[in-house]
Design a protein around this motif. Structure first.
Motif, mmCIF file in Angstrom:
data_model
loop_
_atom_site.group_PDB
_atom_site.id
_atom_site.type_symbol
_atom_site.label_atom_id
_atom_site.label_comp_id
_atom_site.label_asym_id
_atom_site.label_seq_id
_atom_site.Cartn_x
_atom_site.Cartn_y
_atom_site.Cartn_z
ATOM 1 N N GLU A 155 0.818 -1.206 0.000
ATOM 2 C CA GLU A 155 0.000 0.000 0.000
ATOM 3 C C GLU A 155 0.857 1.264 0.000
ATOM 4 N N CYS A 156 2.119 1.143 0.453
ATOM 5 C CA CYS A 156 2.968 2.311 0.601
ATOM 6 C C CYS A 156 3.977 2.351 -0.532
ATOM 7 N N PRO A 157 4.161 3.453 -1.220
ATOM 8 C CA PRO A 157 5.146 3.529 -2.286
ATOM 9 C C PRO A 157 6.550 3.458 -1.738
ATOM 10 N N SER A 158 7.485 3.084 -2.583
ATOM 11 C CA SER A 158 8.883 2.971 -2.163
ATOM 12 C C SER A 158 9.431 4.348 -1.827
ATOM 13 N N ASP A 159 10.456 4.374 -0.988
ATOM 14 C CA ASP A 159 11.034 5.617 -0.495
ATOM 15 C C ASP A 159 11.648 6.408 -1.643
ATOM 16 N N ILE A 160 11.347 7.684 -1.704
ATOM 17 C CA ILE A 160 11.826 8.484 -2.830
ATOM 18 C C ILE A 160 13.313 8.796 -2.685
ATOM 19 N N HIS A 161 13.880 8.577 -1.507
ATOM 20 C CA HIS A 161 15.299 8.852 -1.316
ATOM 21 C C HIS A 161 16.156 7.625 -1.565
ATOM 22 N N GLY A 204 0.139 7.276 6.101
ATOM 23 C CA GLY A 204 -0.659 6.472 7.011
ATOM 24 C C GLY A 204 -0.531 4.984 6.838
ATOM 25 N N CYS A 205 0.309 4.530 5.917
ATOM 26 C CA CYS A 205 0.477 3.091 5.699
ATOM 27 C C CYS A 205 1.373 2.490 6.780
ATOM 28 N N VAL A 206 1.109 1.245 7.101
ATOM 29 C CA VAL A 206 1.941 0.523 8.058
ATOM 30 C C VAL A 206 3.186 0.027 7.334
ATOM 31 N N LEU A 207 4.341 0.322 7.897
ATOM 32 C CA LEU A 207 5.600 -0.174 7.341
ATOM 33 C C LEU A 207 5.866 -1.537 7.952
ATOM 34 N N LEU A 248 1.020 13.381 9.382
ATOM 35 C CA LEU A 248 1.123 11.919 9.481
ATOM 36 C C LEU A 248 -0.032 11.360 10.304
ATOM 37 N N LEU A 249 -0.318 12.005 11.437
ATOM 38 C CA LEU A 249 -1.415 11.532 12.284
ATOM 39 C C LEU A 249 -2.760 11.638 11.568
ATOM 40 N N ALA A 250 -2.945 12.723 10.804
ATOM 41 C CA ALA A 250 -4.195 12.867 10.061
ATOM 42 C C ALA A 250 -4.338 11.774 9.013
ATOM 43 N N SER A 251 -3.257 11.476 8.299
ATOM 44 C CA SER A 251 -3.307 10.411 7.292
ATOM 45 C C SER A 251 -3.571 9.065 7.939
ATOM 46 N N LEU A 252 -2.925 8.829 9.076
ATOM 47 C CA LEU A 252 -3.104 7.566 9.787
ATOM 48 C C LEU A 252 -4.550 7.389 10.252
ATOM 49 N N LEU A 253 -5.121 8.406 10.891
ATOM 50 C CA LEU A 253 -6.487 8.296 11.396
ATOM 51 C C LEU A 253 -7.493 8.183 10.260
ATOM 52 N N ASN A 254 -7.249 8.936 9.192
ATOM 53 C CA ASN A 254 -8.167 8.881 8.064
ATOM 54 C C ASN A 254 -8.149 7.509 7.405
ATOM 55 N N LYS A 255 -6.961 6.934 7.245
ATOM 56 C CA LYS A 255 -6.854 5.608 6.629
ATOM 57 C C LYS A 255 -7.465 4.551 7.535
ATOM 58 N N ALA A 256 -7.218 4.643 8.848
ATOM 59 C CA ALA A 256 -7.777 3.657 9.777
ATOM 60 C C ALA A 256 -9.299 3.682 9.741
ATOM 61 N N LEU A 257 -9.880 4.882 9.719
ATOM 62 C CA LEU A 257 -11.338 4.979 9.718
ATOM 63 C C LEU A 257 -11.929 4.477 8.406
#
Length: 1323
Positions: free
Chosen positions: A135-141, A194-197, A253-262
């Protein structure tokens, strides 16, 4: 200091004191503003400690020789990021081509050197690039793109959902299992989206490689400071960084996490326990729980002096309060019409069951945070001279119970008011008003807090008035919505808004005349969307005012402005601009407003003396306008092609038609409601006109033969959408249309039949066939369509009510203390569209209960109606009191009770005497049962008054008392919002058992009842339950009665006996009670045979009914000893607690109570007990406590009379002792333990025999006891020689257990001689 000490930040203990003293200075800020930190090359930003903040220049800093190298590294990292971004834009072929060009231009040796150099740099990097989830894209760095090195998975980096145990599926998870799931979230790391690593493991640095101060993350208190991603606690800590950019980053980050969880929670199914890679339920519950301290961190961040941080914090609070999803839910409620009410969103839990009320589930809901703890009332306390002891710890404690309550207690409302007064940016203003709406929807306490806060509403109105142009701002939409929510709370508030001009200030757009559709379309898609959204909210606000009795006189001013939206437009223009949904949404609300106006119509056949009522002269033109939509329906919806015609605008159009049809229905209801039972003197012309339009344009089908490839009617099309559509909103709109259409058809036939002699068919081009259908009865002629709708929705409701019952978790509405959808239940729980659709299905099905034209289909159809009505009771929520009352009126009606009596009399298997009852008796029982059930399940919780009228000043937190009545807010009867708390819906499946479960104490939720009334309720309840059990298998759909666990039914039969012997002394009631006992005993035998060795799971009184069930047993045994006098029905009900399917602890408690009361002899013999005798005897007793209780009863004399009378108690002891002493010699498992217990029992029995010679006969019975499951030697036919050998063997077993004790052996010799004498006597 050495270079190593400088790099590590430690102080040399042998350094000169001056160097130490010189470094200790007072914290301050330098005169010159320090330069911002340079960007890090790390994949995640460094969260610095405050000691590395802006004041770092005020203290002398050691020189670090690697600073220049860091600057070079930073520059190199930026170049690397730019290179990688360039690579992301290139295709694979372009990258290969570029590599080939480089290889051609460069020397191969140089290429080899550069490759080696790059590999060395990668090895020296402390922070390796982890693998990420799909679900999470690869690190851009990452310099290598997706080619990360393989890593070892970490057990703590992953959370998997643990399925529920089957034995507690109806009660949710075990607390310990749930605790493990939540605690596992503590170690999860999340990316910025908000994706789990998953599987993140960072290898330790190589020897000799030091981590610089810039790369070290001081705020990470657990795990590796350099790991990728952040845990929830680390993100919260990062939100307190001294760098504003990092605070924004953490909050985002917290907003993305809570939004994805909900969103993940809402995507899952209700009650679904599918094992997923990420446990979003646990993540949401942990984030909102007390450990991370999220609420306090957000409240602190809201006070930040950087606008970007405040905006990011407001967005997190929006996600925390699930503002967007909750508003989507309430939008659906608004579309369903003005009849329903909103619900407060505060989290709730169930109270504990009470013994006085039969221990039945379905207790009152209570707020998770006590309302008086939400607002601390600091000013009032200080005015009273009391010390203000409110602390942050108390605020955090309340936030752990309820996040919204915690925010209000932390004074978020004054902060929002201050921010609104300082002219915030448009996005921040929208977020702040959205958060205020969520708080207003929370509870009456929070709504009152907003209304009582000085100038808060004035500030909202002032922000609205700043823009006097026709341009619409999103914040204006939110402002009108907030005022609408506040107005719904109380009629007085709504009237105040109208009186002080607030309503006119925020709805002036509504009364502006729109010249034509072209002028509106020319505004463009975006402006049309904003204007339609604003008009929708303004019309909803107007609807609230109309329901409160205000603004009814403004209809003449409003109608010209609404003409554009009430009439059919040119859909070619709307389709061209893609504006059908926007136009339909305004038209829907316009017709719902007309429905609200219609609800205030006065009596059609009486003088018009009502000032606050709509006028009938407006109705006919309105009906003509609405009928134009019905005429256009076949062309607009193209229903003949079925689901192939469904488009993105279908749902909006169906909501529009739902509003039109519901308006018809409301007007027709107002006519019939004033007609009473007498014929109507005359009938308005528009009544048959509506019917003819429905017939002509095929809203119903009146033909027997149907083409399976096409939909023959609008009703069939709606049923097809409900059955096959995956879009729940579209299905909900179709059900709403079906509901309105069914009500309209029923009303038309009722009115025409009532005024047939006075009616004149309107003149026109209508065909003779249409008039004939209307004359014969539009309902009667369309029974084919109606029967099809009934069958479909009967099956829907039968399959949906178990889903509703699976939502309650830990006796709570959800897993987390959020609001609305934020309760954290799987699939959204009670706040999901699925539940709303289920309740809409039940509401539609309730219309068919009283359509008498359908009753001619036989007794099976009547039983299906009964089962459907019972299922409706289990689906209805707090808004659906009328739905449950309709179901009660049908199930408890005299006609239904008479049908149940026929079912009882037809059951000749167990009923010995026929039930005889007169018509008056059925009416009396109907009234008694209806009164009881409504009082028991509908009456709200009473408010406990303070003693002596004194006002108690609460300084600390108040306790939520489980027992007794809790002080509550007054539930206003004129409020349009329902509280979850202080009521009992949804009902538990066992609700019908309450009629015989609360008759012993007279304690009800409403008022005390007289003993004679309680006795009548119990007698009627026994009949009602017997009828339900007799009829449970007669319908085509399963009855909810059959799903109630058997343990609850046995418990209810025991509870009713606490009222005394009057229940079973009545001849009819005794017969029915005996029938229920035998029926449940038969079911118990069937379940016992099918369950194998897991028999103890069948009757778990302690686990399923009450943890302290022994307390109830003591009461029951005391009553049994006092009044039973050995009654067989009473006795075999008591003996069920000695059944082997009952938990050992309950069997032990029951035996102990019966033994101590000396009533074991009153129990019936084994052959008279309920069920098969083997259920009491097998399997052999393995609980030592029970065996020791048997032994104690033997020695204390409690079994002496039981042996004489042949009680089941003595038979039970003989069997279990015989099995232990004589039949388990071949069992090698636990042989030593059984041997010691066997020896103890034998010695105790023999020693007791030496002191009590009159028990010699009991010992002889023990030696001669024979059962089917005993030794192999007894399997042979009872021959004299075989019996003799078996007796000798048993005597040897007793002697062996005496272990050579001479006195005991002598007693055994006497016993042996007694057995020999008795054997000769029998021969």
């Amino acid at each position: 200091m050495t270079e190593k000490e400088q790099s590590s930040g430690r102080v040399n203990p042998i350094a000169p004191l001056s160097s130490l003293v010189g470094s200790i200075v007072e914290k301050g800020f330098p005169e010159n503003k320090p330069m911002p930190p340079k960007p890090s090359r790390l994949p995640f930003p460094v969260a610095r400690h405050r000691s590395h903040g802006p004041h770092v220049g005020s203290r002398p800093q050691p020189k670090v020789p690697i600073v220049k190298e860091e600057e070079g590294d930073d520059e190199e990292g930026l170049i690397n990021a730019e290179n990688y971004a360039r690579l992301q834009t290139m295709s694979h072929e372009e990258i290969v081509k570029a590599q080939a060009e480089l290889f051609e231009k460069m020397d191969p040796a140089l290429v080899t050197i550069l490759k080696k150099r790059g590999q060395d740099k990668l090895k020296k990097r402390k922070h390796s690039v982890p693998e990420v989830s799909e679900e999470c894209p690869s690190d851009i760095h990452s310099p290598q793109g997706g080619q990360q090195a393989a890593v070892t998975p970490s057990p703590s980096s992953q959370v998997t959902a643990i399925p529920k145990e089957a034995s507690v599926a109806s009660q949710g998870f075990f607390w310990d299992t749930w605790t493990e799931r939540v605690e596992a979230v503590r170690d999860l790391r999340f990316s910025f989206d908000g994706c789990v690593l998953e599987n993140v493991v960072v290898p330790p640095p190589e020897t000799g490689v030091n981590m610089s101060a810039v790369e070290r993350d001081f705020l990470r208190t657990e795990g590796d400071p350099g790991a990728a991603g952040y845990t929830i606690k680390e993100a919260i800590a990062l939100s307190r960084s001294v760098i504003p950019g990092q605070r924004c980053l953490a909050l985002n980050l917290l907003a993305s996490l809570l939004n994805k969880a909900l969103s993940k929670l809402c995507q899952s199914g209700i009650g679904q326990q599918k094992v997923q890679s990420t446990d979003w339920e646990a993540i949401w519950a942990y984030a909102l729980g007390p450990e991370p301290g999220l609420v306090l961190a957000l409240r602190m961040a809201l006070d930040d002096n950087h606008a970007s941080v405040v905006l990011a914090c407001a967005k997190v609070i929006q996600c925390l309060l699930s503002c967007s999803l909750n508003e989507n839910f309430f939008d659906l409620l608004e579309n369903m019409g003005p009849c329903g009410k909103d619900m407060f969103t505060a989290p709730v839990f169930r109270g504990k069951p009470e013994i006085d009320l039969g221990l039945l589930p379905g207790c009152y809901w209570k707020y998770s945070a006590k309302p008086s703890n939400i607002v601390p009332f600091r000013e009032e306390i200080m005015d009273d001279g009391t010390e203000d002891t409110d602390t942050i710890q108390k605020d955090v404690f309340v936030a752990g119970q309820d996040v919204a309550a915690g925010l209000v207690r932390m004074d978020i409302l004054p902060r929002i008011y201050h921010l609104l007064e300082t002219e915030p940016t448009a996005p921040l203003e929208e977020c702040l008003i959205s958060v205020t709406i969520a708080i207003a929807r929370h509870s009456p306490k929070c709504t009152t807090a907003i209304l009582k806060y000085p100038k808060f509403v004035q500030t909202i109105v002032k922000r609205f008035k700043l823009n006097k142009r026709m341009d619409v701002l999103p914040s204006q939409i939110y402002s009108v919505r907030l005022l609408k929510v506040l107005a719904r709370y109380e009629k007085r508030t709504c009237m105040e808004f109208v009186k002080n001009g607030t309503f006119n200030e925020v709805t002036w757009h509504l009364f502006q005349f729109t010249s034509s559709l072209d002028s509106w379309v020319k505004l463009g898609k975006h402006k049309c969307k904003l204007s339609s959204d604003l008009m929708v909210e303004q019309l909803r606000f107007l609807r609230v005012c109309i329901q409160s009795g205000c603004c009814i006189s403004q209809y003449p001013e409003l109608f010209p402005a609404l003409c554009l939206w009430l009439s059919c437009p040119s859909f070619e223009k709307l389709k061209e601009k893609n504006l059908i949904c926007e136009f339909a949404s305004v038209s829907t609300e316009a017709y719902l407003v007309l429905e609200a106006f219609a609800g205030t119509l006065p009596s059609l056949y009486s003088p018009r003396n009502e000032s606050d009522a709509w006028d009938w002269r407006y109705v006919s033109p309105m009906i003509d306008t609405a009928l134009s939509w019905i005429m256009l329906a076949p062309e607009l919806l193209e229903w003949e092609t079925g689901t192939e015609s469904v488009s993105t605008s279908t749902a909006s159009l169906l909501w529009l038609y739902s509003g039109v049809i519901h308006t018809f229905s409301k007007v027709l209801d107002k006519i019939s409601s004033h007609g009473e039972e007498e014929p109507l003197p005359w009938l308005p012309e528009f009544v048959p006109k509506i019917g003819l339009t429905i017939i002509k344009h095929k809203l119903l089908s009146f033909t027997v033969e149907k083409d399976p490839s096409r939909c023959s009617s609008f009703m069939e099309f709606l049923c097809l959408l409900r059955e096959n559509c995956q879009d729940e909103e579209l299905a909900l709109a179709s059900v709403s249309c079906l509901h309105g259409l069914t009500r309209t058809v029923v009303s038309i036939q009722t009115l025409i039949e009532s005024a047939r002699s006075k009616m004149e068919t309107p003149q026109g081009s209508e065909s003779i066939r249409d008039g004939s259908v209307l004359a014969k009865g539009i309902l009667t002629e369309s029974l084919g369509d109606l029967t099809s709708v009934w069958s479909s929705f009967r099956d829907y409701v039968a399959s949906e009510w178990p889903v509703m019952q699976s939502i309650e978790i830990h006796k709570r509405g959800g897993l987390a203390p959020g609001v609305g959808l934020g309760w954290g239940a799987s699939g959204g729980g009670f706040w999901s569209t699925r539940v709303l659709l289920t309740q809409a299905d039940a509401g539609l099905l309730s219309l068919f209960l009283h359509i008498s034209q359908l009753d001619s289909q036989g007794s099976v159809f009547l039983m299906d109606k009964m089962n459907s009505a019972l299922a409706m009771c289990l689906i209805a929520g707090p808004r659906d009191h009328l739905l449950v009352e309709k179901a009660f009126d049908y199930v408890l009606g005299p006609h239904a009770l008479e049908h149940l009596a026929c079912c009882i009399n037809s059951n000749k298997r167990t009923i010995k005497s026929e039930w005889k009852c007169s018509e008056g008796d059925y009416d009396r029982m109907s009234n008694v049962l209806t009164s009881h059930f409504k009082r028991r399940w509908f009456h709200p919780k009473r408010k406990s008054e303070p003693e002596n009228g004194s006002k108690k000043v609460a300084v600390g937190l108040e306790t939520i008392h489980e027992e007794g009545e809790m002080p509550t807010e007054d539930q206003r009867s004129d409020s349009l919002i329902i509280e979850w708390a202080h009521q009992r819906l949804p009902l538990p499946p066992q609700w019908f058992l309450s009629s015989i479960s609360a008759v012993h104490a007279g304690k009800t939720s409403a008022e005390d009842q007289e003993p004679t009334e309680l006795l009548e309720v119990a007698k009627a309840g026994v009949f009602f339950i017997a009828g339900l059990e007799s009829a449970s298998g007669l319908g085509t759909v399963p009855s909810p009665v059959s799903s109630v666990p058997l343990v609850w039914k046995f418990h209810a039969l025991s509870t009713v006996l606490l009222a005394g012997m009057d229940i079973i002394e009545d001849k009819n009631t005794r017969s029915l009670y005996s029938y229920l006992q035998e029926l449940y005993g038969h079911v118990l035998d069937e379940k016992r045979q099918s369950s194998g060795r897991e028999t103890e799971l069948l009757l778990r009184f302690k686990s399923d009914v009450f943890e302290s069930y022994s307390t109830f047993l003591e009461m029951l045994v005391e009553q049994y000893a006092a009044v039973s006098y050995g009654d067989v029905l009473y006795g075999r009900q008591m003996s069920i607690y000695l059944h082997q399917c009952v938990e050992p602890s309950v069997r032990l408690s029951a035996w102990t109570a019966l033994s101590n009361a000396r009533v074991l002899e009153l129990l019936p013999s084994l052959d008279k007990c309920l069920g098969d005798a083997q259920g009491y005897l097998e399997p052999a007793e393995e609980n030592e406590g029970v065996l020791e209780a048997y032994l104690k009863s033997w020695t204390c004399g409690a079994l002496d009379r039981a042996a004489t009378r042949g009680s089941v108690a003595f038979t039970l002891v003989l069997h279990q002792f015989s099995s232990l002493l004589f039949c388990n010699e071949d069992n090698k498992d636990n042989k030593e333990e059984e041997g010691s217990l066997r020896s103890k029992i034998v010695r105790t029995l023999v020693r007791d025999l030496s002191r009590k010679q009159h028990r010699q006969g009991m010992m002889v019975d023990l030696l001669g006891y024979n059962s089917k499951g005993c030794a192999d030697a007894m399997e042979v036919e009872e021959e004299e020689e075989s019996q003799k050998r078996e007796g000798e063997r048993r005597m040897e077993v007793l002697k062996e257990a005496c272990q050579g004790n001479s006195s005991l052996l002598s007693e055994l010799e006497k016993l042996k001689e007694c057995v020999r004498v008795k054997s000769k006597g029998r021969n």
